[in-house]
Write a protein that holds these residues in place. Sequence first.
Motif, PDB file in Angstrom:
ATOM      1  N   LEU A  88      10.918 -10.238  -1.635  1.00 12.24           N
ATOM      2  CA  LEU A  88      10.532 -10.469  -0.241  1.00 12.24           C
ATOM      3  C   LEU A  88      11.548  -9.862   0.728  1.00 12.24           C
ATOM      4  O   LEU A  88      11.180  -9.241   1.734  1.00 12.24           O
ATOM      5  N   GLN A  89      12.835 -10.016   0.428  1.00 12.76           N
ATOM      6  CA  GLN A  89      13.875  -9.431   1.287  1.00 12.76           C
ATOM      7  C   GLN A  89      13.735  -7.904   1.328  1.00 12.76           C
ATOM      8  O   GLN A  89      13.885  -7.279   2.387  1.00 12.76           O
ATOM      9  N   TYR A  90      13.454  -7.302   0.182  1.00 17.81           N
ATOM     10  CA  TYR A  90      13.334  -5.840   0.127  1.00 17.81           C
ATOM     11  C   TYR A  90      12.125  -5.373   0.932  1.00 17.81           C
ATOM     12  O   TYR A  90      12.201  -4.365   1.643  1.00 17.81           O
ATOM     13  N   LYS A  91      11.016  -6.078   0.811  1.00 24.50           N
ATOM     14  CA  LYS A  91       9.812  -5.743   1.585  1.00 24.50           C
ATOM     15  C   LYS A  91      10.126  -5.743   3.075  1.00 24.50           C
ATOM     16  O   LYS A  91       9.789  -4.791   3.807  1.00 24.50           O
ATOM     17  N   LYS A 142       0.807  -1.219   0.000  1.00 29.11           N
ATOM     18  CA  LYS A 142       0.000   0.000   0.000  1.00 29.11           C
ATOM     19  C   LYS A 142       0.842   1.271   0.000  1.00 29.11           C
ATOM     20  O   LYS A 142       0.331   2.357  -0.279  1.00 29.11           O
ATOM     21  N   ASN A 143       2.139   1.144   0.273  1.00 32.41           N
ATOM     22  CA  ASN A 143       2.994   2.326   0.392  1.00 32.41           C
ATOM     23  C   ASN A 143       3.924   2.555  -0.798  1.00 32.41           C
ATOM     24  O   ASN A 143       4.284   3.694  -1.089  1.00 32.41           O
ATOM     25  N   ALA A 185      11.318  -2.972   8.215  1.00 35.82           N
ATOM     26  CA  ALA A 185      12.166  -2.859   9.407  1.00 35.82           C
ATOM     27  C   ALA A 185      12.674  -1.435   9.578  1.00 35.82           C
ATOM     28  O   ALA A 185      12.770  -0.924  10.711  1.00 35.82           O
ATOM     29  N   GLU A 186      12.999  -0.756   8.471  1.00 35.06           N
ATOM     30  CA  GLU A 186      13.482   0.624   8.550  1.00 35.06           C
ATOM     31  C   GLU A 186      12.393   1.572   9.027  1.00 35.06           C
ATOM     32  O   GLU A 186      12.685   2.598   9.651  1.00 35.06           O
ATOM     33  N   ASP A 187      11.133   1.247   8.732  1.00 34.87           N
ATOM     34  CA  ASP A 187      10.019   2.122   9.111  1.00 34.87           C
ATOM     35  C   ASP A 187       9.589   1.937  10.564  1.00 34.87           C
ATOM     36  O   ASP A 187       8.803   2.724  11.092  1.00 34.87           O
TER      37      ASP A 187
END
Length: 524
Positions: free
Chosen positions: A513-516, A488-489, A521-523
Amino acid sequence: MSLIHLYDTTLRDGTQAEEISFLVADKIRIAQKLDELGVHYIEGGWPGSNPKDIAFFKEVKKVSLKQAKIAAFGSTRRAKTTPEKDNNLRTLIEAEPDAVTIFGKTWDFHVREALRISGEANLELIYDSLAYLKQHVAEVFYDAEHFFDGYKANPEYAIDTLKAAQQAQADCIVLCDTNGGTLPHELPAILTEVKKHIQTPLGIHTHNDSECAVANSLMAVEHGIVHVQGTLNGFGERCGNANLCSIIASLQLKMGHQCLTEKQLQRLREVSRYVYELANLVPNPHQAYVGNSAFAHKGGVHVSAIQRHPETYEHIRPEQVGNVTRVLVSDLSGRSNVLAKAEQFNINLDSKDPVTMEILEKIKDLENKGYQFEGAEASFELLMRRALGSVKQFFSIIGFRVIDSKRHGEEKPFSEATVQVKVGGRIEHTAAEGSGPINALDNALRKALESFYPQVKDMRLFDYKVRVLPTGKGTASITRVLLESGDKNMRWGTVGVSDNIIDASYQALVDALQYKLLKDAEDE
């Protein structure tokens, strides 16, 4: 500089493109976006031609527009009836638009062969129709169909048709290059002659069959035209209509004419892509001003220069039209490309850091094997972070198996995938079915990870592209898979390359999947 009125006909002329068909709800949504952009007139359709357009004019009355006026399109009356009894004119009035645009014949060839009436009778059609509409509608525009071809064939008669429209007090007379064959150098002399006889404000409506629709529109404005018609993204029959995205940006940023506010102009790319989305078409990446590649830089020399002075390789600041500068990474890249991408990804990387050259060599090696990162920036960001040792390994794949079988000749193949995923010290072994081997593998990977990372349920696969690279090995050729995933982002692209299409897809899926998980995690 003068105010140029923008007249959008995406919802009518744009829908004549063979691959485009909008629902009534789509047309309403696009009209609202065009209004927010700042377009002055929105041509909603031809209410006398189909029920869908009649429904649009009914539904659009329920919508509150900020500034745009809704125009209805139609033709002059039929030759053997009066305006009062003409069903086309009556339907235009009953639609209750803010303005009406009707077209009439300008080319004597069309008068003889299409209408099969005399030249004088055609002048009466034009005058009667416009004069009648002026009694019932606030603004009436006249589209002089095939004007430029008609003028070249018979200048005197073509101008007589414009005089008939002027005598009927049309609010604007629009000169149409209906076949799209006129070239820019032809316009000045023709427009100069027209203005000797016509005092009514003039407009321009061009088609792109000679790739000159935008150039002809701009040339017309340079010679006194005050009303410009076109479509978003140049949608239209055959080769399309004049592209309003390019016209608006050029008029305002290059020629100094007032069209939109600065804030409205900054929404140009957004509205362009919105219309592509509702048309179910892939945006043209090379489209001027608003395309993804419009301000994309690949060569290292270019990147180094734009970092110091953007105007060295950019004709405007992309932010003025809602676009951004993009630095591409490829085997043509230099250090400046890598450093620019690192800055974009908020990665601290120094030009003297040996890792910079390591990343650059890795890119060149991978591209030599068939990888391409221009549409897979997520994979490239992961590559950089892995080189720096700064990316968390959220999971690892122990192994997978994909079964694709056809049990009976008439039935669809059956696809099932089994995967073993390790997260921390725990191993998850799952299986899933799919509509094909790649879909089954995707489903199995998500199923295995959901118990550890519930957020992967929010992730969607938007696009899946496969390209067989020209290795001359036939069915054993190298395959490149590009995925576009999103939630959604945001959306992101990943890539995989292998001589096995399932393995290439697996690589791209794992990166997606790794990027998601990295971004989530950063957010946090």
